[in-house]
Design an enzyme around this catalytic site. Structure first.
Site, mmCIF file in Angstrom:
data_model
loop_
_atom_site.group_PDB
_atom_site.id
_atom_site.type_symbol
_atom_site.label_atom_id
_atom_site.label_comp_id
_atom_site.label_asym_id
_atom_site.label_seq_id
_atom_site.Cartn_x
_atom_site.Cartn_y
_atom_site.Cartn_z
ATOM 1 N N ASP A 110 -4.949 2.964 -9.622
ATOM 2 C CA ASP A 110 -4.203 2.517 -10.799
ATOM 3 C C ASP A 110 -4.310 1.005 -11.014
ATOM 4 O O ASP A 110 -4.427 0.541 -12.149
ATOM 5 C CB ASP A 110 -2.741 2.982 -10.733
ATOM 6 C CG ASP A 110 -2.054 2.562 -9.449
ATOM 7 O OD1 ASP A 110 -2.751 2.260 -8.469
ATOM 8 O OD2 ASP A 110 -0.813 2.521 -9.434
ATOM 9 N N SER A 112 -6.834 -1.078 -10.153
ATOM 10 C CA SER A 112 -8.171 -1.418 -10.667
ATOM 11 C C SER A 112 -8.315 -0.969 -12.120
ATOM 12 O O SER A 112 -8.990 -1.627 -12.924
ATOM 13 C CB SER A 112 -9.257 -0.728 -9.840
ATOM 14 O OG SER A 112 -9.088 -1.029 -8.492
ATOM 15 N N ILE A 133 -6.828 7.978 -1.983
ATOM 16 C CA ILE A 133 -6.277 9.063 -1.163
ATOM 17 C C ILE A 133 -4.914 9.477 -1.727
ATOM 18 O O ILE A 133 -4.478 10.590 -1.496
ATOM 19 C CB ILE A 133 -6.120 8.659 0.326
ATOM 20 C CG1 ILE A 133 -5.147 7.486 0.504
ATOM 21 C CG2 ILE A 133 -7.470 8.360 0.954
ATOM 22 C CD1 ILE A 133 -4.695 7.285 1.947
ATOM 23 N N ASP A 134 -4.247 8.580 -2.464
ATOM 24 C CA ASP A 134 -2.870 8.855 -2.914
ATOM 25 C C ASP A 134 -2.794 9.916 -4.012
ATOM 26 O O ASP A 134 -1.724 10.475 -4.253
ATOM 27 C CB ASP A 134 -2.225 7.566 -3.457
ATOM 28 C CG ASP A 134 -2.204 6.443 -2.434
ATOM 29 O OD1 ASP A 134 -2.352 6.726 -1.242
ATOM 30 O OD2 ASP A 134 -2.054 5.274 -2.842
ATOM 31 N N ARG A 268 9.719 12.855 18.361
ATOM 32 C CA ARG A 268 8.699 11.808 18.433
ATOM 33 C C ARG A 268 8.103 11.576 17.047
ATOM 34 O O ARG A 268 7.998 12.515 16.240
ATOM 35 C CB ARG A 268 7.563 12.224 19.378
ATOM 36 C CG ARG A 268 7.976 12.375 20.822
ATOM 37 C CD ARG A 268 8.226 11.011 21.478
ATOM 38 N NE ARG A 268 8.471 11.144 22.909
ATOM 39 C CZ ARG A 268 9.674 11.305 23.457
ATOM 40 N NH1 ARG A 268 10.755 11.374 22.691
ATOM 41 N NH2 ARG A 268 9.796 11.407 24.774
HETATM 42 O O1 F6P Z 1 -3.392 3.184 -2.001
HETATM 43 C C1 F6P Z 1 -3.986 3.608 -0.820
HETATM 44 C C2 F6P Z 1 -3.157 3.201 0.374
HETATM 45 O O2 F6P Z 1 -3.797 3.683 1.527
HETATM 46 C C3 F6P Z 1 -1.706 3.635 0.329
HETATM 47 O O3 F6P Z 1 -1.541 4.977 0.642
HETATM 48 C C4 F6P Z 1 -1.099 2.679 1.314
HETATM 49 O O4 F6P Z 1 0.275 2.463 1.054
HETATM 50 C C5 F6P Z 1 -1.886 1.415 1.094
HETATM 51 O O5 F6P Z 1 -3.109 1.794 0.483
HETATM 52 C C6 F6P Z 1 -2.184 0.645 2.353
HETATM 53 O O6 F6P Z 1 -2.823 -0.531 2.009
HETATM 54 P P1 F6P Z 1 -3.470 -1.536 3.059
HETATM 55 O O7 F6P Z 1 -4.866 -1.045 3.337
HETATM 56 O O8 F6P Z 1 -3.436 -2.835 2.364
HETATM 57 O O9 F6P Z 1 -2.636 -1.494 4.308
#
Ligand code: F6P
Length: 349
Positions: A110, A112, A133-134, A268
């Site tokens: 989103d 980019s 991945i989100d 855990r």
């Molecule tokens: O947007 C992809 C993502 O992996 C999110 O799921 C996560 O919150 C974020 O990027 C992590 O970003 P960084 O690589 O900066 O830790």
């Protein structure tokens, strides 16, 4: 148009190289424009001299199965707010013009897409290809990278199940996904979780613990709890490991501590983190990314710009950029996966 540029922006994900490969091969096969790759999103372009990479059939040979991106990427390089907030948007346009570039294919999430939409407003023809991945890009049912991340999280749950069962423990898995719960929901269903906590549904410890105890009474000797990193307790906000940069993380450990205290069962927590973003793309992501790359190439060949390539109901479609930029796709209450989870009696918070 004789030359186009392509970049990969935001957090990486499996499948980026597959898009680059299919974009380049399709354009080359059709005698289309030359392709130049911008290194590290806008960072390379703004350096002196600009860091770019000529892409042809040879350079993309063999990269289909490779994770990451041969171009490099960055999730901290908005050209409209560079370093101390400087607007370098016009300089980006100038640099692209100097390179002889007539249009840009932006492969990103989103953030980019919002940057590309702004460049388009300033006169640059752009095509966006949704990755992350989100799975939270507006205008497409699915993004590549998501399937690979769900595979990773599901495998983690399978492993947590066996050790959890041996020790009669509650095993909590924290997944990524930022403000959307797609990874947690899909992997939780695939891994047989008892509880799935999403950013979209504020949770209560009373309901979570009641579900765990109910399963124990039924005879289950372990419990799996999936917590999306953006999930939050009712009346509270999400937990940030770096509030200044809005980096989420840590909710899994907090949830595990509370469950142990309230349910009196050894618990855990595991944070899956960037394992979800690394490695080779799943077959499904390879197919989707390859399809998106071809579709973007056809847009270039047909002179169809200022769109996002999306996939709805297994059909490629093109959404005008102004309809998608700046929007995030959360899990809707009535999504079929939510209904499946509810039918199974999974606690959703
Ligand atoms: O947007 C992809 C993502 O992996 C999110 O799921 C996560 O919150 C974020 O990027 C992590 O970003 P960084 O690589 O900066 O830790």
């Amino acid at each position: 148009m004789k030359k186009i540029a392509v970049l990969t922006g935001g957090g990486d994900c499996p499948g980026l190289n597959a898009v680059l490969r299919s974009l380049v091969l399709t354009l080359e096969g059709a005698g289309g424009p030359e392709v130049v790759g911008l290194c590290d999103a806008y960072h390379g372009l703004l350096e002196d001299p600009p860091r770019v990479m000529h892409l042809d059939g040879k350079t993309v040979d063999g990269i289909l199965v490779e994770g990451g991106t041969i171009l490099g990427t960055s999730n901290s390089g908005d050209p409209f707010s560079w370093n101390d907030g400087e607007d370098r948007g016009d300089f980006v346009l100038k640099r692209l013009k100097a390179l002889g570039v007539g249009g840009l294919v932006s492969i990103g999430g989103d953030g980019s897409t919002a940057i590309a939409a702004e460049l388009q407003q300033r006169g640059l023809p752009v095509i966006c290809v949704p990755k992350t991945i989100d799975n939270d890009v507006h205008g497409t049912d699915v993004t590549f990278g998501f399937d690979s991340a769900v595979h990773c999280a599901t495998e983690a749950l399978d492993r947590l199940q066996t050790t959890g069962e041996s020790h009669r423990r509650v095993m909590v898995l924290e997944t990524m996904g930022r403000d959307a719960g797609w990874i947690a929901l899909a992997s939780g269903i695939a891994g047989g979780a008892d509880v799935i906590l999403l950013p979209e549904v504020p949770f209560s410890y009373d309901r979570v613990v009641a579900k765990i105890l109910e399963e124990r009474v039924r005879g289950l000797s372990y419990n799996l709890v999936v917590v999306a990193e953006g999930a939050a307790e009712e009346g509270k906000g999400p937990i940030y490991r770096d509030p200044k940069h809005r980096r989420l993380g840590g909710v899994g450990a907090v949830v595990a501590r509370q469950i142990e205290q309230l349910a009196g069962i050894e618990t855990r927590a595991t944070i899956l983190g960037h394992l979800q973003r690394g490695g080779s793309p799943s077959p499904g992501d390879r197919v989707l990314a390859t399809t998106f790359g071809c579709a973007a190439a056809h847009c270039v060949l047909e002179n169809r710009w200022d769109v996002l390539v999306g996939m709805n109901d297994s059909q490629v479609h093109y959404v005008p950029l102004d309809q998608v930029a700046g929007k995030v796709r959360m899990v809707p209450d009535d999504h079929p996966l939510m209904q499946t989870a509810q039918s199974l009696g999974i606690c959703l918070g």
